[in-house]
Design an enzyme around this catalytic site. Structure first.
Site, PDB file in Angstrom:
ATOM      1  CB  SER A  63      31.730  18.075 -12.844  1.00  0.00           C
ATOM      2  OG  SER A  63      30.635  17.450 -12.294  1.00  0.00           O
ATOM      3  CG  HIS A  94      28.925  20.395  -8.400  1.00  0.00           C
ATOM      4  ND1 HIS A  94      28.138  20.982  -9.361  1.00  0.00           N
ATOM      5  CD2 HIS A  94      29.449  19.306  -8.974  1.00  0.00           C
ATOM      6  CE1 HIS A  94      28.194  20.264 -10.469  1.00  0.00           C
ATOM      7  NE2 HIS A  94      28.980  19.232 -10.267  1.00  0.00           N
ATOM      8  CG  HIS A 111      24.063  16.521 -10.402  1.00  0.00           C
ATOM      9  ND1 HIS A 111      24.887  17.272  -9.599  1.00  0.00           N
ATOM     10  CD2 HIS A 111      24.538  16.659 -11.664  1.00  0.00           C
ATOM     11  CE1 HIS A 111      25.815  17.850 -10.356  1.00  0.00           C
ATOM     12  NE2 HIS A 111      25.624  17.491 -11.609  1.00  0.00           N
ATOM     13  CE1 TYR A 141      25.550  13.036  -8.404  1.00  0.00           C
ATOM     14  CE2 TYR A 141      25.168  13.289 -10.760  1.00  0.00           C
ATOM     15  CZ  TYR A 141      25.876  13.606  -9.610  1.00  0.00           C
ATOM     16  OH  TYR A 141      26.911  14.496  -9.679  1.00  0.00           O
ATOM     17  CD  GLU A 142      23.716  16.546  -5.802  1.00  0.00           C
ATOM     18  OE1 GLU A 142      23.996  17.051  -4.712  1.00  0.00           O
ATOM     19  OE2 GLU A 142      23.607  17.206  -6.851  1.00  0.00           O
ATOM     20  CB  ALA A 145      31.854  17.252 -17.191  1.00  0.00           C
ATOM     21  CG  MET A 170      25.468  11.691 -15.044  1.00  0.00           C
ATOM     22  SD  MET A 170      26.401  11.095 -13.632  1.00  0.00           S
ATOM     23  CE  MET A 170      27.457   9.864 -14.425  1.00  0.00           C
ATOM     24  CB  SER A 171      23.504  17.968 -15.358  1.00  0.00           C
ATOM     25  OG  SER A 171      24.486  18.368 -16.299  1.00  0.00           O
ATOM     26  CG  ASN A 178      34.865  10.691 -20.065  1.00  0.00           C
ATOM     27  OD1 ASN A 178      34.459  11.604 -19.346  1.00  0.00           O
ATOM     28  ND2 ASN A 178      34.094   9.712 -20.474  1.00  0.00           N
ATOM     29  CG  HIS A 208      34.009  12.426 -10.191  1.00  0.00           C
ATOM     30  ND1 HIS A 208      33.204  13.087 -11.104  1.00  0.00           N
ATOM     31  CD2 HIS A 208      34.079  13.232  -9.112  1.00  0.00           C
ATOM     32  CE1 HIS A 208      32.820  14.243 -10.579  1.00  0.00           C
ATOM     33  NE2 HIS A 208      33.334  14.354  -9.378  1.00  0.00           N
TER      34      HIS A 208
HETATM   35  N1  HPA Z   1      29.182   9.735 -18.796  1.00  0.00           N
HETATM   36  C1  HPA Z   1      28.311  10.463 -18.083  1.00  0.00           C
HETATM   37  N2  HPA Z   1      28.616  11.615 -17.526  1.00  0.00           N
HETATM   38  C2  HPA Z   1      29.868  12.080 -17.694  1.00  0.00           C
HETATM   39  C3  HPA Z   1      30.833  11.378 -18.414  1.00  0.00           C
HETATM   40  C4  HPA Z   1      30.482  10.120 -18.994  1.00  0.00           C
HETATM   41  O1  HPA Z   1      31.273   9.438 -19.652  1.00  0.00           O
HETATM   42  N3  HPA Z   1      31.974  12.111 -18.377  1.00  0.00           N
HETATM   43  C5  HPA Z   1      31.688  13.232 -17.665  1.00  0.00           C
HETATM   44  N4  HPA Z   1      30.421  13.223 -17.243  1.00  0.00           N
END
Ligand code: HPA
Length: 273
Positions: free
Chosen positions: A31, A62, A84, A86-87, A114, A212-213, A236, A248
């Site tokens: 991302s 993406h 992903h 989740y998609e 990320a 998430m990947s 973050n 996001h």
């Molecule tokens: N959690 C999950 N996926 C992420 C995060 C997070 O805090 N930040 C960027 N991708």
């Protein structure tokens, strides 16, 4: 040949016919990191939408295409936009691009993403080299009949992230004066971000960053014998560690800010592979 390998081969044949080179290194951009492709001397672009049997990336930020070219003379393929879980795709579709990259010649896979930082010493924008992962909260991508021609039924996962590539990454970071942290990445399904209680749980389990990947792609790549390296942009502090709700947009802003350093690092690493 199984139905799955037939599909993989159809996709691989299409891509080979349009790639213009045989890539040695595959790079998956997470991302907000898509601009890294600007570092390549591009020879051709193949949209996922044109590839038979191929899943499309629907996630925001993406692009959904393979960029073929050279970085420092090395032939590479860059995945701008991954797929992903989740998609709504099943895990076999999620790892299809990884498998196809292996089938078209890739020997080394560089995975980026990320993530949220669980290690409290991580700040937004830090780069973390993956030393290992926890994939136990997502379905294993190798579940189902094993395509024996791709790899063994029970692949070893004792060193998913290649030690030699990790050493080269650290040396590249050192040379460039880029700070490169190290840690364990945990993949959850998303798309909701974690609760503070979940982040405390992951902390206890030994995870340093959550996203998430990546882990399932690394498993699929190891199954096929590729060397894997992973670098995460900690965008973050994870939920509960962060003072503010997760967003996001902020993830993308932080990823973009770190993308330059990540690009320099990967370019230097690729020169030394
Ligand atoms: N959690 C999950 N996926 C992420 C995060 C997070 O805090 N930040 C960027 N991708």
């Amino acid at each position: 040949m199984t139905e799955m390998t037939e599909k993989l081969n159809r996709a691989a044949e299409y891509i080979k016919a349009h790639a213009g080179l045989v890539p040695e290194v595959g790079i998956v951009l997470g991302s907000g990191l898509g601009d890294l492709a600007d570092r390549a001397e591009v020879s051709s672009i193949v949209d996922y939408a044109d590839i038979p049997e191929f899943p499309r990336s629907t996630a925001e930020g993406h692009k959904g295409r393979f960029v073929f070219g050279r970085i420092g003379g090395t032939p590479v393929v860059i995945m701008q936009g991954r797929v992903h879980y989740y998609e709504g795709y099943d895990m076999q579709q999620v790892i299809m691009p990884t498998r196809v990259m292996a089938l078209i010649g890739v020997k080394t896979l560089l995975l980026t993403n990320a993530s949220g930082g669980i290690d409290r010493s991580f700040g937004a924008g830090d780069l973390m080299l993956l030393t290992d992962h926890i994939a136990a909260f997502v379905p294993n991508p190798l579940i189902g009949k094993n395509p024996d021609e791709l790899g063994t039924r029970f692949p070893d996962m004792s060193e998913v992230y290649d030690l030699g590539l990790r050493e080269k990454s650290l040396a590249a970071a050192d040379k460039l004066g880029i700070e490169l942290r190290q840690g364990v990445y945990c993949q959850l399904t998303g798309p909701s971000y974690e609760t503070p209680a979940e982040v405390r749980m992951l902390d206890m389990l030994g995870a340093d960053a959550v996203g998430m990947s990546t882990a399932v792609e690394a498993i699929a790549a190891r199954h096929m014998g590729l060397k894997v390296c992973g670098v995460s942009v900690v965008t973050n502090p994870a939920s509960g560690i962060s003072e503010t709700p997760l967003d996001h947009e902020e993830v993308k802003v932080q990823a973009a800010a770190a993308a330059v350093r990540l690009g320099q690092l990967l370019e230097e690493l690729i020169k030394n592979i």
